[in-house]
Design a protein around this motif. Structure first.
Motif, PDB file in Angstrom:
ATOM      1  N   MET A  85       3.638  -5.500   1.694  1.00 53.68           N
ATOM      2  CA  MET A  85       2.251  -5.824   2.037  1.00 53.68           C
ATOM      3  C   MET A  85       2.129  -6.411   3.435  1.00 53.68           C
ATOM      4  O   MET A  85       1.210  -6.070   4.194  1.00 53.68           O
ATOM      5  N   THR A  86       3.043  -7.317   3.788  1.00 54.95           N
ATOM      6  CA  THR A  86       2.939  -7.978   5.091  1.00 54.95           C
ATOM      7  C   THR A  86       3.431  -7.100   6.235  1.00 54.95           C
ATOM      8  O   THR A  86       2.864  -7.112   7.337  1.00 54.95           O
ATOM      9  N   HIS A  87       4.493  -6.308   6.004  1.00 56.30           N
ATOM     10  CA  HIS A  87       5.105  -5.534   7.087  1.00 56.30           C
ATOM     11  C   HIS A  87       4.575  -4.110   7.201  1.00 56.30           C
ATOM     12  O   HIS A  87       4.532  -3.559   8.298  1.00 56.30           O
ATOM     13  N   LYS A  88       4.210  -3.492   6.067  1.00 51.77           N
ATOM     14  CA  LYS A  88       3.757  -2.100   6.106  1.00 51.77           C
ATOM     15  C   LYS A  88       2.234  -1.984   5.983  1.00 51.77           C
ATOM     16  O   LYS A  88       1.611  -1.205   6.689  1.00 51.77           O
ATOM     17  N   ALA A 140       5.727   6.677  -9.569  1.00 52.14           N
ATOM     18  CA  ALA A 140       5.766   7.868  -8.718  1.00 52.14           C
ATOM     19  C   ALA A 140       4.726   7.773  -7.602  1.00 52.14           C
ATOM     20  O   ALA A 140       5.001   8.141  -6.442  1.00 52.14           O
ATOM     21  N   VAL A 141       3.541   7.277  -7.916  1.00 50.69           N
ATOM     22  CA  VAL A 141       2.481   7.113  -6.907  1.00 50.69           C
ATOM     23  C   VAL A 141       2.934   6.145  -5.812  1.00 50.69           C
ATOM     24  O   VAL A 141       2.746   6.405  -4.612  1.00 50.69           O
ATOM     25  N   PHE A 153      -1.334  10.228   3.021  1.00 49.48           N
ATOM     26  CA  PHE A 153      -0.821   8.959   2.518  1.00 49.48           C
ATOM     27  C   PHE A 153      -0.839   7.847   3.561  1.00 49.48           C
ATOM     28  O   PHE A 153      -0.456   6.726   3.267  1.00 49.48           O
ATOM     29  N   ARG A 154      -1.263   8.131   4.790  1.00 48.55           N
ATOM     30  CA  ARG A 154      -1.173   7.093   5.811  1.00 48.55           C
ATOM     31  C   ARG A 154      -2.540   6.661   6.324  1.00 48.55           C
ATOM     32  O   ARG A 154      -3.519   7.395   6.251  1.00 48.55           O
ATOM     33  N   GLU A 155      -2.571   5.450   6.840  1.00 43.75           N
ATOM     34  CA  GLU A 155      -3.805   4.831   7.332  1.00 43.75           C
ATOM     35  C   GLU A 155      -4.189   5.375   8.698  1.00 43.75           C
ATOM     36  O   GLU A 155      -5.354   5.452   9.039  1.00 43.75           O
ATOM     37  N   GLY A 156      -3.192   5.716   9.488  1.00 43.04           N
ATOM     38  CA  GLY A 156      -3.470   6.216  10.834  1.00 43.04           C
ATOM     39  C   GLY A 156      -2.765   5.418  11.909  1.00 43.04           C
ATOM     40  O   GLY A 156      -2.528   5.906  13.007  1.00 43.04           O
ATOM     41  N   ASN A 157      -2.429   4.157  11.601  1.00 45.68           N
ATOM     42  CA  ASN A 157      -1.746   3.322  12.592  1.00 45.68           C
ATOM     43  C   ASN A 157      -0.260   3.671  12.640  1.00 45.68           C
ATOM     44  O   ASN A 157       0.408   3.766  11.615  1.00 45.68           O
ATOM     45  N   VAL A 158       0.245   3.836  13.870  1.00 41.52           N
ATOM     46  CA  VAL A 158       1.656   4.162  14.072  1.00 41.52           C
ATOM     47  C   VAL A 158       2.244   3.142  15.037  1.00 41.52           C
ATOM     48  O   VAL A 158       1.664   2.843  16.084  1.00 41.52           O
ATOM     49  N   LEU A 175      -4.189   2.300   1.943  1.00 44.93           N
ATOM     50  CA  LEU A 175      -4.288   1.272   0.906  1.00 44.93           C
ATOM     51  C   LEU A 175      -4.535   1.858  -0.480  1.00 44.93           C
ATOM     52  O   LEU A 175      -4.190   1.235  -1.489  1.00 44.93           O
ATOM     53  N   TRP A 176      -5.104   3.072  -0.560  1.00 47.85           N
ATOM     54  CA  TRP A 176      -5.441   3.626  -1.868  1.00 47.85           C
ATOM     55  C   TRP A 176      -4.201   3.909  -2.713  1.00 47.85           C
ATOM     56  O   TRP A 176      -4.251   3.836  -3.949  1.00 47.85           O
ATOM     57  N   GLY A 177      -3.064   4.202  -2.050  1.00 49.78           N
ATOM     58  CA  GLY A 177      -1.833   4.484  -2.789  1.00 49.78           C
ATOM     59  C   GLY A 177      -1.368   3.303  -3.609  1.00 49.78           C
ATOM     60  O   GLY A 177      -1.216   3.401  -4.846  1.00 49.78           O
ATOM     61  N   PRO A 178      -1.126   2.136  -2.978  1.00 44.24           N
ATOM     62  CA  PRO A 178      -0.760   0.948  -3.749  1.00 44.24           C
ATOM     63  C   PRO A 178      -1.829   0.526  -4.761  1.00 44.24           C
ATOM     64  O   PRO A 178      -1.493   0.035  -5.842  1.00 44.24           O
ATOM     65  N   LEU A 179      -3.103   0.726  -4.405  1.00 43.92           N
ATOM     66  CA  LEU A 179      -4.169   0.364  -5.348  1.00 43.92           C
ATOM     67  C   LEU A 179      -4.039   1.147  -6.651  1.00 43.92           C
ATOM     68  O   LEU A 179      -4.071   0.578  -7.750  1.00 43.92           O
TER      69      LEU A 179
END
Length: 572
Positions: A85-88, A140-141, A153-158, A175-179
């Motif tokens: 949560m803090t790093h990714k 699996a999710v 699966f990604r937010e867009g920030n690299v 964020l929807w994946g972990p949710l």
């Protein structure tokens, strides 16, 4: 004529709950008499005939193996969750703490759902099977949505990270994946949690209290064995570089997902040997009706029967003992949040080639559990008895709470030492603008400084949590064992909610640690007075239940003897 016979015996007793249960019982091959003791008699007959290994039902090793794999899956994922949560996901320390404890709270709210499904509709076996599939899906999710290279699966920030001659591109997952994943995992792990321990207890007779106590110790041992292996392995997996990123969270979440699949297989293999108790109706509806009859001044024994009223009263006594437990869990669960954040700011250097990671410090709790459970069972508790010291369940639970409070006092002094070290470092460098979080970790106190507080909280866990798990099953009415287990687990959910609320009182870690210690001591005092009032009736009910089972066994023996006599040919 039938009414006259009933009138001679006394008032007619109506078992509404048992009439609702008849079709389910009949489908499972159990008697459909309105007397629920017939169900107990049928189950007892099966328990007596089941194959045993070293005195234990043959199915027990498979239940233990299932629990090991499931706990590996859960703790493997949870160990790395705060840093994920803090790093990714780029959350702040406060946001990560809230998310973490909200997830854990949900994991301990859903047991009530699982218990109701098991007790009303499916029985424990089918409930475990179905919700385990939900659990596997959630894992699996989590694994797939951690793959940042897949655009959906990604937010867009690299973030570009350069380590030596290697350049990594770290993607921020959406964020929807972990949710989605965490909610499915919470439903799965929480839903099966009260069912698995109760399902294991179902394999034993009530008179086998010693074996039942050892089973719960082995069960807890398997929990911590799985947790130990997972807590060592998954931080190493997430720290490895893979798929062009500096970390490998997809693999770190994927291995726990695989272990959950193995857990399901281990459980299914022993299906033919299980004692599968049928669903016995909605106990909460029965409890509500009996409670209303008592409150409204009616005579519930004449309406619902003496035994059902006694069951409800016993349930309330057990629940009364659980009242202080949210505060126990509030402290205990902070090992995975605030204690990890504390460890992240410490010096983890061990050798030139190895640095102890902050989330790996969680491994010492289950590792110590594995070592200390046999010590407590073989050495500590027998010494208590030999010296004439109390060794009852209430004494052990109260002592455990006091030890947990002591661990937070120790944690507070470690935090004080870290702050003093920081002040000294600021004076040495002259950098007055330096923040506590930005201090060079190599100049801080060593991460192994928190080992003593982990040792003390582990001793408290053994004395309090294991004892309470056994207590919740042993003293619960037969028809309400899953509900009792889920109510006990529900205290963990309330404990995590307490963390979310109370940590907003102050942003000073030092103040919060000592505050939690004081709260836990107050809870221990409260548990003492509760147990003092309910222990006698609790024991009386349990002893009566054992006597009823002995009566059933005696009646079965006589019936079997009569059948053998009737089948013997007479000499002419």
């Amino acid at each position: 004529m039938e009414k006259e016979k009933n009138a001679e015996k006394g008032p007619v007793v109506i078992y509404n709950a048992n009439r609702r249960r008849s079709s389910a019982l009949e489908a499972k091959g159990f008697p459909t008499s309105t007397d629920a003791s017939d169900v107990d008699q049928a189950a007892l007959s099966k328990k007596q005939s089941v194959r045993r290994i070293f005195g234990y039902p043959i199915s027990i090793p498979f239940i233990i193996a299932n629990e090991f794999c499931e706990r590996f899956s859960y703790y493997g994922m949870r160990t790395i969750l705060t840093l994920y949560m803090t790093h990714k996901l780029m959350m702040s320390k406060e946001e990560a703490t809230d998310w973490y404890h909200e997830f854990v709270a949900l994991c301990y709210l859903t047991p009530l759902i699982g218990a109701l499904i098991a007790d009303i509709y499916l029985g424990r076996f089918k409930t475990i099977m179905i919700l385990s599939m939900v659990y596997c899906t959630g894992n699996a999710v989590m694994a797939f949505t951690a793959i940042g290279k897949i655009e959906i699966f990604r937010e867009g920030n690299v973030t570009e990270i350069v380590e030596g001659d290697t350049t990594y591109m770290d993607y921020q997952p959406a964020l929807w994946g972990p949710l989605v994943g965490l909610h499915l995992i919470a439903l799965g792990t929480g839903g099966i949690k009260p069912c698995v321990s109760s399902f294991g207890g179902d394999q034993f007779m009530s008179s086998e209290s010693d074996r039942l106590q050892r089973f719960f110790s082995m069960f807890y041992f398997s929990i911590n064995a799985g947790s130990t292996v997972a807590t060592i392995l998954t931080p190493e997996l997430r720290a490895a570089a893979c798929m062009g990123e500096s970390t490998c969270y997809p693999l770190a979440f994927g291995v726990p997902a695989l272990f959950m699949v193995v857990a399901v297989v281990a459980f299914v293999v022993a299906s033919r040997w299980y004692i599968k108790m049928p669903p016995l109706g909605n106990p909460l509806v029965d409890v509500a009706k009996v409670t209303w009859a008592i409150v409204s001044g009616k005579q519930p024994e004449q309406i619902y029967g003496t035994q059902q009223v006694a069951d409800v009263k016993q349930l309330y006594r057990v629940l009364a003992v659980f009242i202080p437990f949210p505060f126990f869990w509030a402290l205990f669960e902070q090992q995975g949040s605030r204690w990890v954040i504390q460890a992240e700011l410490m010096n983890g250097h061990i050798t030139d080639g190895f640095e102890l990671k902050p989330d790996q410090m969680q491994v010492f709790n289950p590792l110590l559990i594995l070592v200390l459970i046999p010590v407590f069972e073989v050495v500590v508790y027998p010494i208590f008895k030999k010296l004439g010291l109390p060794s009852s369940a209430p004494f052990r639970m109260i002592t455990g709470m006091v030890l947990v409070a002591l661990s937070f006092v120790m944690c507070g002094f470690v935090q004080l030492s870290m702050e003093n070290t920081f002040d000294a470092y600021v004076k040495k460098t002259g950098n007055t603008t330096l923040k506590f979080e930005d201090m060079d970790k190599r100049e801080q106190i060593h991460i192994l400084s928190i080992i003593p507080q982990i040792f003390v909280i582990t001793c408290g866990e053994i004395m309090c949590s294991i004892t309470a798990l056994e207590f919740a099953y042993s003293y619960a009415p037969i028809s309400m064992k899953s509900v009792c287990q889920s109510m006990f687990l529900l205290t963990n959910a309330f404990g995590n909610v307490c963390v979310i609320i109370f940590t907003k009182i102050s942003d000073e870690d030092l103040y919060l640690y000592f505050m939690w210690a004081g709260i836990q001591l107050a809870a221990a005092v409260g548990l003492f007075f509760i147990c003092k009032n309910v222990q006698g009736p609790l024991e009386a009910y349990k002893n009566a239940q054992i006597e009823r089972e002995k009566g059933v066994m005696k009646d079965q023996g006589q019936a079997n003897g009569d059948r053998r006599k009737s089948s013997t040919p007479y000499a002419e």
